[in-house]
Write a protein that holds these residues in place. Structure first.
Motif, PDB file in Angstrom:
ATOM      1  N   ARG A 186      32.392  33.374  43.669  1.00 46.61           N
ATOM      2  CA  ARG A 186      32.962  33.325  42.327  1.00 46.61           C
ATOM      3  C   ARG A 186      32.697  34.645  41.625  1.00 46.61           C
ATOM      4  O   ARG A 186      31.565  35.137  41.611  1.00 46.61           O
ATOM      5  N   ASP A 187      33.750  35.238  41.063  1.00 48.01           N
ATOM      6  CA  ASP A 187      33.624  36.518  40.373  1.00 48.01           C
ATOM      7  C   ASP A 187      34.655  36.622  39.268  1.00 48.01           C
ATOM      8  O   ASP A 187      35.526  35.756  39.119  1.00 48.01           O
ATOM      9  N   SER A 188      34.544  37.703  38.501  1.00 48.93           N
ATOM     10  CA  SER A 188      35.463  37.959  37.394  1.00 48.93           C
ATOM     11  C   SER A 188      36.435  39.070  37.764  1.00 48.93           C
ATOM     12  O   SER A 188      36.028  40.106  38.314  1.00 48.93           O
ATOM     13  N   PHE A 189      37.723  38.858  37.448  1.00 46.81           N
ATOM     14  CA  PHE A 189      38.772  39.828  37.763  1.00 46.81           C
ATOM     15  C   PHE A 189      39.678  40.018  36.546  1.00 46.81           C
ATOM     16  O   PHE A 189      39.861  39.104  35.741  1.00 46.81           O
ATOM     17  N   VAL A 190      40.224  41.223  36.445  1.00 50.38           N
ATOM     18  CA  VAL A 190      41.121  41.528  35.335  1.00 50.38           C
ATOM     19  C   VAL A 190      42.498  40.919  35.603  1.00 50.38           C
ATOM     20  O   VAL A 190      43.040  41.045  36.705  1.00 50.38           O
ATOM     21  N   VAL A 191      43.062  40.276  34.592  1.00 50.76           N
ATOM     22  CA  VAL A 191      44.419  39.746  34.694  1.00 50.76           C
ATOM     23  C   VAL A 191      45.389  40.885  34.376  1.00 50.76           C
ATOM     24  O   VAL A 191      45.382  41.427  33.271  1.00 50.76           O
ATOM     25  N   VAL A 192      46.206  41.259  35.359  1.00 50.95           N
ATOM     26  CA  VAL A 192      47.135  42.376  35.169  1.00 50.95           C
ATOM     27  C   VAL A 192      48.588  41.908  35.117  1.00 50.95           C
ATOM     28  O   VAL A 192      49.491  42.721  34.921  1.00 50.95           O
ATOM     29  N   GLY A 193      48.826  40.615  35.308  1.00 51.55           N
ATOM     30  CA  GLY A 193      50.187  40.116  35.241  1.00 51.55           C
ATOM     31  C   GLY A 193      50.254  38.657  35.652  1.00 51.55           C
ATOM     32  O   GLY A 193      49.232  38.021  35.931  1.00 51.55           O
ATOM     33  N   PHE A 194      51.472  38.135  35.684  1.00 52.22           N
ATOM     34  CA  PHE A 194      51.652  36.756  36.130  1.00 52.22           C
ATOM     35  C   PHE A 194      53.071  36.577  36.661  1.00 52.22           C
ATOM     36  O   PHE A 194      53.968  37.390  36.400  1.00 52.22           O
ATOM     37  N   GLU A 195      53.230  35.514  37.418  1.00 56.54           N
ATOM     38  CA  GLU A 195      54.546  35.097  37.871  1.00 56.54           C
ATOM     39  C   GLU A 195      54.874  33.783  37.174  1.00 56.54           C
ATOM     40  O   GLU A 195      54.075  32.840  37.228  1.00 56.54           O
ATOM     41  N   PRO A 196      56.007  33.694  36.505  1.00 59.65           N
ATOM     42  CA  PRO A 196      56.367  32.454  35.820  1.00 59.65           C
ATOM     43  C   PRO A 196      56.581  31.322  36.819  1.00 59.65           C
ATOM     44  O   PRO A 196      56.953  31.534  37.970  1.00 59.65           O
ATOM     45  N   SER A 197      56.332  30.108  36.358  1.00 62.20           N
ATOM     46  CA  SER A 197      56.581  28.919  37.167  1.00 62.20           C
ATOM     47  C   SER A 197      58.072  28.600  37.164  1.00 62.20           C
ATOM     48  O   SER A 197      58.829  29.057  36.303  1.00 62.20           O
ATOM     49  N   THR A 198      58.488  27.808  38.144  1.00 63.22           N
ATOM     50  CA  THR A 198      59.865  27.316  38.135  1.00 63.22           C
ATOM     51  C   THR A 198      60.067  26.301  37.007  1.00 63.22           C
ATOM     52  O   THR A 198      61.193  26.014  36.629  1.00 63.22           O
ATOM     53  N   LEU A 219      53.022  28.570  33.810  1.00 63.10           N
ATOM     54  CA  LEU A 219      52.467  29.652  34.629  1.00 63.10           C
ATOM     55  C   LEU A 219      52.579  29.306  36.107  1.00 63.10           C
ATOM     56  O   LEU A 219      52.223  28.191  36.520  1.00 63.10           O
ATOM     57  N   GLY A 220      53.057  30.264  36.901  1.00 60.72           N
ATOM     58  CA  GLY A 220      53.138  30.058  38.330  1.00 60.72           C
ATOM     59  C   GLY A 220      51.953  30.637  39.072  1.00 60.72           C
ATOM     60  O   GLY A 220      51.323  29.969  39.898  1.00 60.72           O
ATOM     61  N   ARG A 221      51.623  31.881  38.725  1.00 61.40           N
ATOM     62  CA  ARG A 221      50.557  32.571  39.461  1.00 61.40           C
ATOM     63  C   ARG A 221      50.004  33.712  38.611  1.00 61.40           C
ATOM     64  O   ARG A 221      50.774  34.434  37.969  1.00 61.40           O
ATOM     65  N   LEU A 222      48.693  33.866  38.601  1.00 59.23           N
ATOM     66  CA  LEU A 222      48.063  35.008  37.948  1.00 59.23           C
ATOM     67  C   LEU A 222      47.935  36.152  38.936  1.00 59.23           C
ATOM     68  O   LEU A 222      47.625  35.934  40.120  1.00 59.23           O
ATOM     69  N   LEU A 223      48.147  37.375  38.486  1.00 58.06           N
ATOM     70  CA  LEU A 223      47.955  38.572  39.298  1.00 58.06           C
ATOM     71  C   LEU A 223      46.659  39.233  38.855  1.00 58.06           C
ATOM     72  O   LEU A 223      46.446  39.463  37.657  1.00 58.06           O
ATOM     73  N   LEU A 224      45.789  39.539  39.814  1.00 59.39           N
ATOM     74  CA  LEU A 224      44.413  39.936  39.509  1.00 59.39           C
ATOM     75  C   LEU A 224      44.075  41.322  40.062  1.00 59.39           C
ATOM     76  O   LEU A 224      44.648  41.760  41.053  1.00 59.39           O
ATOM     77  N   ALA A 225      43.103  41.961  39.424  1.00 58.53           N
ATOM     78  CA  ALA A 225      42.659  43.292  39.860  1.00 58.53           C
ATOM     79  C   ALA A 225      41.143  43.392  39.759  1.00 58.53           C
ATOM     80  O   ALA A 225      40.502  42.682  38.976  1.00 58.53           O
ATOM     81  N   ALA A 226      40.576  44.273  40.569  1.00 60.22           N
ATOM     82  CA  ALA A 226      39.149  44.593  40.523  1.00 60.22           C
ATOM     83  C   ALA A 226      38.993  46.078  40.235  1.00 60.22           C
ATOM     84  O   ALA A 226      39.939  46.856  40.373  1.00 60.22           O
ATOM     85  N   ARG A 227      37.783  46.458  39.839  1.00 58.60           N
ATOM     86  CA  ARG A 227      37.526  47.874  39.579  1.00 58.60           C
ATOM     87  C   ARG A 227      37.196  48.604  40.873  1.00 58.60           C
ATOM     88  O   ARG A 227      36.472  48.102  41.724  1.00 58.60           O
ATOM     89  N   GLN A 228      37.718  49.816  40.994  1.00 58.59           N
ATOM     90  CA  GLN A 228      37.346  50.711  42.085  1.00 58.59           C
ATOM     91  C   GLN A 228      37.180  52.082  41.461  1.00 58.59           C
ATOM     92  O   GLN A 228      38.148  52.794  41.222  1.00 58.59           O
ATOM     93  N   GLY A 229      35.922  52.418  41.158  1.00 55.09           N
ATOM     94  CA  GLY A 229      35.681  53.642  40.396  1.00 55.09           C
ATOM     95  C   GLY A 229      36.198  53.459  38.976  1.00 55.09           C
ATOM     96  O   GLY A 229      35.876  52.500  38.289  1.00 55.09           O
ATOM     97  N   GLU A 230      37.054  54.376  38.552  1.00 54.68           N
ATOM     98  CA  GLU A 230      37.643  54.294  37.222  1.00 54.68           C
ATOM     99  C   GLU A 230      38.978  53.559  37.224  1.00 54.68           C
ATOM    100  O   GLU A 230      39.601  53.396  36.171  1.00 54.68           O
ATOM    101  N   ASP A 231      39.426  53.133  38.387  1.00 55.50           N
ATOM    102  CA  ASP A 231      40.759  52.542  38.510  1.00 55.50           C
ATOM    103  C   ASP A 231      40.689  51.021  38.700  1.00 55.50           C
ATOM    104  O   ASP A 231      39.644  50.458  39.031  1.00 55.50           O
TER     105      ASP A 231
END
Length: 328
Positions: free
Chosen positions: A212-224, A229-241
Motif C-alpha cells: 500500500r502506497d500513495s500515488f499522484v492522480v494525474v488523470g482518469f478515464e470516464p466510466s461508460t 469514474l472508470g479508472r484513475l491514472l496514477l504516477a510516482a516520483r522519480q527524481g524531480e519528475d
C-alpha cells in the motif's frame, strides 16, 4: 542536618526544551517479521500519523509533514487536556473504527470532511504508541521499553478519544497471520531497546498483508455510466519528475465514483503531468494523492491488481511513492 528534598525525580531532573516539532520515526517495509526477545509487535493502524503536543497553555496536533491540524481533531485535543501531564508529546495514529473494530481510512477521510459523510469528527480516535516528551524531559534518548513504561500509565484503559495502541509480545509470524486473517492492514515490529530516531530505519519495521502506497492522480478515464469514474491514472516520483505507473479501476462505491468524477472533472488540464497518450483519458492537475493497495509490480513498472483506498491529501501534504521498481 539538611532536610531531604520532597521533590519527585521528575521535578529535579534537568529540564529539556520542548521541541516545536519532531520528525516521526518511520517503519521500513520488510517481507516477514523479525524474531527475537527484543522485538515487540503492534497492529498497523490505517489512518493519519499525528503527534499530540500538550503545552501549558494549549494543545497542538501536527501531521507527519508538520501541518497544524488541531482544528480537524477537536475530540482528541479536548481529551488531551484531561491527561495528567503538564507537557507531553504523544506519537500515534488517528483512525476511525468500523463496525468490526478495524481502522478504516475511508471512514476517517469522511469524518475529516473530505467527502460527504454521516461520520462525525468525534468518531476519530487517537491510538498513542510512543511518548517523546514528558513534563520537561525529552524521552527520545531512552529505549522504547522505557518510553512505553511511561506512556502506558497515562493512556492505558481509557475509552475516550485517546487510547493506548497495545504492544504484543508474541511470535511475529503468528501475530502477522492472525492480523491478516482478521482483515487488518498488517503489523509493526519495534526493537524495544532502541531510542527514538526520526526518519526511516531498521528499528521499526512494517509487514503488510498487501502492499500500500500513495500515488499522484494525474488523470482518469470516464466510466461508460454517465457521470461516473472508470479508472484513475496514477504516477510516482522519480527524481524531480512524475512517472506514470498505471491505474486502478476498483475500490469505490457507486456514490463515491460519482463524487470523485465530479471532483476530478473540475481539475482537468490540457497539459498532462506525465508522458502518456491514452485515448479517452482526461488529464488533471497533479494535486491530489490517492492511497492505493496493490499486489505487486509488473516488469515494466506498473501496479498489479491496484485498488483505490482513499484520497490521502494534496501533493504537498502526503509522502508520494518515490521509486519505480523495474520488477517485483
Amino acid at each position: 542536618m539538611a532536610k531531604a528534598s520532597s521533590k519527585k525525580p521528575r521535578d529535579i531532573a534537568p529540564i529539556d526544551p520542548m521541541p516545536a516539532r519532531v520528525d516521526p520515526c518511520l517503519a521500513t517495509l520488510v517481507d516477514k517479521p523479525p524474531k527475537g526477545p527484543d522485538w515487540a509487535y503492534e497492529v498497523k493502524w490505517d489512518g493519519y500519523r499525528i503527534a499530540v503536543h500538550i503545552e501549558p497553555s494549549r494543545v497542538r496536533i501536527l501531521t507527519r509533514g508538520g501541518y497544524d491540524w488541531t482544528g480537524k481533531f477537536p475530540s482528541i485535543a479536548d481529551d488531551a487536556r484531561r491527561l495528567a501531564v503538564k507537557t507531553a508529546i504523544l506519537d500515534g495514529e488517528a483512525v476511525v473504527l468500523d463496525d468490526n473494530g478495524r481502522s478504516d481510512f475511508g471512514l476517517l477521510q469522511r469524518a475529516l470532511g473530505r467527502l460527504p459523510s454521516v461520520v462525525e469528527a468525534g468518531a476519530i480516535v487517537f491510538y498513542a504508541f510512543d511518548l517523546l516528551y514528558l513534563d520537561g524531559r525529552d524521552l527520545r534518548r531512552l529505549p522504547l521499553r522505557e518510553r512505553r513504561q511511561l506512556l502506558e500509565p497515562l493512556v492505558a484503559g481509557r475509552e475516550g478519544a485517546i487510547r493506548l495502541s497495545e504492544e504484543v509480545q508474541a511470535d511475529g509470524d503468528e501475530f502477522f497471520r492472525v492480523a491478516c486473517a482478521h482483515g487488518l492492514e498488517g503489523i509493526i515490529a519495534k526493537h524495544v531497546e532502541k531510542p527514538y530516531r526520526s526518519g526511516r530505519g531498521e528499528w521499526w519495521q512494517k509487514i503488510t498483508c498487501k502492499r500500500r502506497d500513495s500515488f499522484v492522480v494525474v488523470g482518469f478515464e470516464p466510466s461508460t455510466v454517465p457521470g461516473h469514474l472508470g479508472r484513475l491514472l496514477l504516477a510516482a516520483r522519480q527524481g524531480e519528475d512524475l512517472v506514470y505507473v498505471g491505474g486502478c479501476g476498483t475500490g469505490w462505491s457507486h456514490e463515491l465514483s460519482r463524487e470523485l468524477r465530479s471532483l476530478l472533472g473540475g481539475m482537468a488540464t490540457k497539459t498532462p503531468a506525465v508522458s502518456l497518450r491514452r485515448k479517452g483519458a482526461v488529464f488533471v492537475e497533479p494535486v491530489l494523492v490517492a492511497e492505493v493497495e496493490y499486489r505487486a509490480w509488473t516488469d515494466d513498472g506498473k501496479l498489479r491488481h491496484a485498488s483505490f483506498k482513499g484520497i490521502r491529501g494534496s501533493a504537498d501534504e502526503a509522502r508520494i511513492f518515490e521509486v519505480v521498481p523495474t520488477s517485483k
